[in-house]
Scaffold this motif. Structure first.
Motif, PDB file in Angstrom:
ATOM      1  N   UNK A  99      13.063  15.341  49.731  1.00 34.57           N
ATOM      2  CA  UNK A  99      13.294  13.902  49.788  1.00 34.57           C
ATOM      3  C   UNK A  99      13.537  13.371  48.380  1.00 34.57           C
ATOM      4  N   UNK A 100      14.711  12.797  48.157  1.00 37.84           N
ATOM      5  CA  UNK A 100      15.007  12.088  46.907  1.00 37.84           C
ATOM      6  C   UNK A 100      14.692  12.899  45.657  1.00 37.84           C
ATOM      7  N   UNK A 101      14.719  14.203  45.752  1.00 37.18           N
ATOM      8  CA  UNK A 101      14.490  15.096  44.608  1.00 37.18           C
ATOM      9  C   UNK A 101      13.116  14.911  43.961  1.00 37.18           C
ATOM     10  N   UNK A 102      12.190  14.324  44.670  1.00 39.68           N
ATOM     11  CA  UNK A 102      10.859  14.085  44.100  1.00 39.68           C
ATOM     12  C   UNK A 102       9.750  14.722  44.925  1.00 39.68           C
ATOM     13  N   UNK A 103       9.879  14.623  46.229  1.00 47.33           N
ATOM     14  CA  UNK A 103       8.854  15.137  47.122  1.00 47.33           C
ATOM     15  C   UNK A 103       9.480  16.043  48.174  1.00 47.33           C
ATOM     16  N   UNK A 104       8.664  16.957  48.659  1.00 51.73           N
ATOM     17  CA  UNK A 104       9.096  17.870  49.714  1.00 51.73           C
ATOM     18  C   UNK A 104       8.113  17.795  50.885  1.00 51.73           C
ATOM     19  N   UNK A 105       8.650  17.931  52.081  1.00 59.02           N
ATOM     20  CA  UNK A 105       7.830  18.131  53.269  1.00 59.02           C
ATOM     21  C   UNK A 105       7.860  19.615  53.597  1.00 59.02           C
ATOM     22  N   UNK A 106       6.682  20.238  53.661  1.00 60.82           N
ATOM     23  CA  UNK A 106       6.580  21.659  54.033  1.00 60.82           C
ATOM     24  C   UNK A 106       5.935  21.761  55.401  1.00 60.82           C
ATOM     25  N   UNK A 107       6.585  22.483  56.315  1.00 59.56           N
ATOM     26  CA  UNK A 107       6.075  22.633  57.676  1.00 59.56           C
ATOM     27  C   UNK A 107       6.048  24.105  58.052  1.00 59.56           C
ATOM     28  N   UNK A 108       4.900  24.551  58.536  1.00 59.51           N
ATOM     29  CA  UNK A 108       4.739  25.887  59.117  1.00 59.51           C
ATOM     30  C   UNK A 108       4.259  25.646  60.545  1.00 59.51           C
ATOM     31  N   UNK A 109       5.090  25.999  61.525  1.00 54.36           N
ATOM     32  CA  UNK A 109       4.764  25.682  62.910  1.00 54.36           C
ATOM     33  C   UNK A 109       3.572  26.472  63.441  1.00 54.36           C
ATOM     34  N   UNK A 137       9.044  21.246  67.130  1.00 54.82           N
ATOM     35  CA  UNK A 137       9.803  20.033  66.831  1.00 54.82           C
ATOM     36  C   UNK A 137      10.525  19.596  68.094  1.00 54.82           C
ATOM     37  N   UNK A 138      10.425  18.329  68.432  1.00 53.40           N
ATOM     38  CA  UNK A 138      11.204  17.734  69.517  1.00 53.40           C
ATOM     39  C   UNK A 138      12.241  16.813  68.899  1.00 53.40           C
ATOM     40  N   UNK A 139      13.518  17.083  69.172  1.00 54.98           N
ATOM     41  CA  UNK A 139      14.607  16.249  68.690  1.00 54.98           C
ATOM     42  C   UNK A 139      15.123  15.387  69.846  1.00 54.98           C
ATOM     43  N   UNK A 140      15.404  14.123  69.569  1.00 50.35           N
ATOM     44  CA  UNK A 140      15.958  13.231  70.585  1.00 50.35           C
ATOM     45  C   UNK A 140      16.947  12.290  69.926  1.00 50.35           C
ATOM     46  N   UNK A 141      17.864  11.776  70.730  1.00 46.46           N
ATOM     47  CA  UNK A 141      18.823  10.805  70.235  1.00 46.46           C
ATOM     48  C   UNK A 141      20.213  11.371  70.145  1.00 46.46           C
ATOM     49  N   UNK A 142      20.975  10.903  69.180  1.00 48.71           N
ATOM     50  CA  UNK A 142      22.351  11.339  69.029  1.00 48.71           C
ATOM     51  C   UNK A 142      22.403  12.613  68.203  1.00 48.71           C
ATOM     52  N   UNK A 202      17.712  15.526  74.445  1.00 49.39           N
ATOM     53  CA  UNK A 202      16.357  15.872  74.021  1.00 49.39           C
ATOM     54  C   UNK A 202      16.289  17.386  73.912  1.00 49.39           C
ATOM     55  N   UNK A 203      15.879  17.876  72.745  1.00 52.23           N
ATOM     56  CA  UNK A 203      15.837  19.313  72.498  1.00 52.23           C
ATOM     57  C   UNK A 203      14.506  19.667  71.868  1.00 52.23           C
ATOM     58  N   UNK A 204      13.845  20.674  72.406  1.00 53.70           N
ATOM     59  CA  UNK A 204      12.624  21.190  71.781  1.00 53.70           C
ATOM     60  C   UNK A 204      12.956  22.474  71.063  1.00 53.70           C
ATOM     61  N   UNK A 205      12.492  22.578  69.819  1.00 51.90           N
ATOM     62  CA  UNK A 205      12.704  23.794  69.041  1.00 51.90           C
ATOM     63  C   UNK A 205      11.350  24.298  68.609  1.00 51.90           C
ATOM     64  N   UNK A 206      10.971  25.445  69.170  1.00 49.72           N
ATOM     65  CA  UNK A 206       9.668  26.040  68.905  1.00 49.72           C
ATOM     66  C   UNK A 206       9.775  27.518  69.205  1.00 49.72           C
ATOM     67  N   UNK A 207       8.634  28.198  69.256  1.00 45.04           N
ATOM     68  CA  UNK A 207       8.648  29.617  69.568  1.00 45.04           C
ATOM     69  C   UNK A 207       8.438  29.822  71.058  1.00 45.04           C
ATOM     70  N   UNK A 208       9.482  30.269  71.734  1.00 46.24           N
ATOM     71  CA  UNK A 208       9.400  30.645  73.137  1.00 46.24           C
ATOM     72  C   UNK A 208      10.169  31.944  73.270  1.00 46.24           C
ATOM     73  N   UNK A 209       9.516  33.028  73.665  1.00 48.22           N
ATOM     74  CA  UNK A 209      10.228  34.300  73.710  1.00 48.22           C
ATOM     75  C   UNK A 209      11.265  34.331  74.815  1.00 48.22           C
TER      76      UNK A 209
END
Length: 341
Positions: free
Chosen positions: A58-68, A74-79, A131-138
């Motif tokens: 973000x803006x070359x100052x901060x980072x978001x780190x995510x380990x699922x 993650x659930x994505x919705x919208x356009x 609506x899309x879910x992105x996670x670990x599903x074998x």
């Protein structure tokens, strides 16, 4: 736990739909309220995956780190740019388009203008409310619930325990149940990445091979453990571990320091190939030599795309020996005691 290909796909979702757009950040659950406040109103500038972790700058100052971790999603919705005839209701991607490059078995990978594939660039790109879910599903890494009604409320209502919601004018991403979710400085992110082993999609592939070779050959630890060690190599989980060892005809208990150099190099090169296929198709396809119809079946059913994974008690596809299931460091390991001796 998500394996490397799924995290790269998630990063590409963010790259296509969030980078360059100001986001509203909140923590409906409340557990990440302080972090969300730091991100609120900022513009993501880069999304990157290394192994099983995703980093959003973000803006070359901060980072978001995510380990699922085991339960995050993650659930994505919208356009989101998506062709609903290709991304089916369960999120699996069709292999019937006529543009792209051939994959093993006669499939086709659809590439976007960056030469990469993601859910946002399959088929003829268009915007659709989805609506899309992105996670670990074998059974399929990307679990899509399909098209949302055009009159669906916006933003979508919060459902369940959402750790973090990132919202642009058109796209929403809800994070649930991650092992790690943190706002960090560039130096902290650099330190995290420095502790990770090589990822074929990050940095120089040849250099990654040498790092992997050195890490394996200097340790007397079972190769089945080393492949799951994220400081040795990034992104390999239970499925890829079992399948790569079978493809190499390698006993999982063999100490790394006695595995021949050519076999170690072969493992790395196999990971390069399998990761590419996984990112482009969304499936952990590990069987070779499938014709068009067999490829399509394997894309649709996990049982048709793996050599040994999840086949405990069933005959080996090569020699007929019963596939063994055991625990190695509290994780399930599938292997053939005849082919892998």
């Amino acid at each position: 736990m998500p394996e490397g290909h799924s995290v790269h796909r998630i990063a590409r979702q963010f790259g296509r739909n969030f980078v360059g757009r100001a986001v509203h950040a909140e923590s409906p659950q409340g557990r990440f309220a302080q972090g969300a406040k730091l991100l609120d109103g900022r513009v993501p500038t880069r999304a990157q995956a290394v192994g099983k972790q995703m980093f959003l700058e973000f803006d070359e100052e901060l980072w978001l780190r995510v380990h699922l971790g085991l339960y995050g999603a993650w659930d994505f919705a919208g356009e989101i740019l998506v062709d609903p005839t290709i991304a089916s209701a369960n999120g699996r991607m069709g292999q019937t388009n006529q543009r792209g490059t051939d994959l093993p078995g006669g499939g086709v990978a659809i590439h976007d203008d960056a030469g990469e594939n993601s859910l946002s660039s399959i088929g003829a790109p268009r915007r659709a409310r989805v609506h899309v879910r992105m996670s670990e599903q074998t059974k399929g890494i990307d679990e899509a619930d399909g098209l949302a009604p055009e009159d669906a409320p916006w933003p979508p209502p919060v459902v369940g325990q959402v750790r973090l919601r990132l919202l642009t004018e058109a796209t929403c991403a809800d994070l649930r149940g991650p092992t790690a979710c943190a706002v960090q400085t560039p130096d902290e992110i650099a330190a995290v990445i420095a502790r990770l082993g090589p990822d074929p999609l990050v940095g120089d592939v040849a250099e990654g091979e040498e790092r992997f070779l050195s890490a394996v050959r200097r340790r007397g630890v079972a190769i089945g453990q080393l492949l799951m060690d994220q400081s040795v190599v990034s992104g390999i989980g239970n499925v890829y571990r079992a399948e790569m060892l079978f493809r190499a005809r390698l006993d999982p208990h063999t100490p790394g320091d006695v595995v021949p150099e050519e076999i170690v190099r072969g493992l790395w090169r196999d990971w390069v190939s399998l990761l590419r296929i996984g990112v482009e198709t969304g499936q952990m396809m590990t069987m070779d030599g499938l014709d068009g119809e067999a490829w399509r079946r394997a894309m649709a059913r996990r049982d048709d795309r793996h050599w040994v994974y999840h086949r405990a008690g069933l005959p080996c596809r090569v020699c007929g020996t019963e596939i063994v299931l055991e625990e190695m460091q509290a994780r399930k390991l599938y292997w053939c005691p005849t082919c892998q001796r």
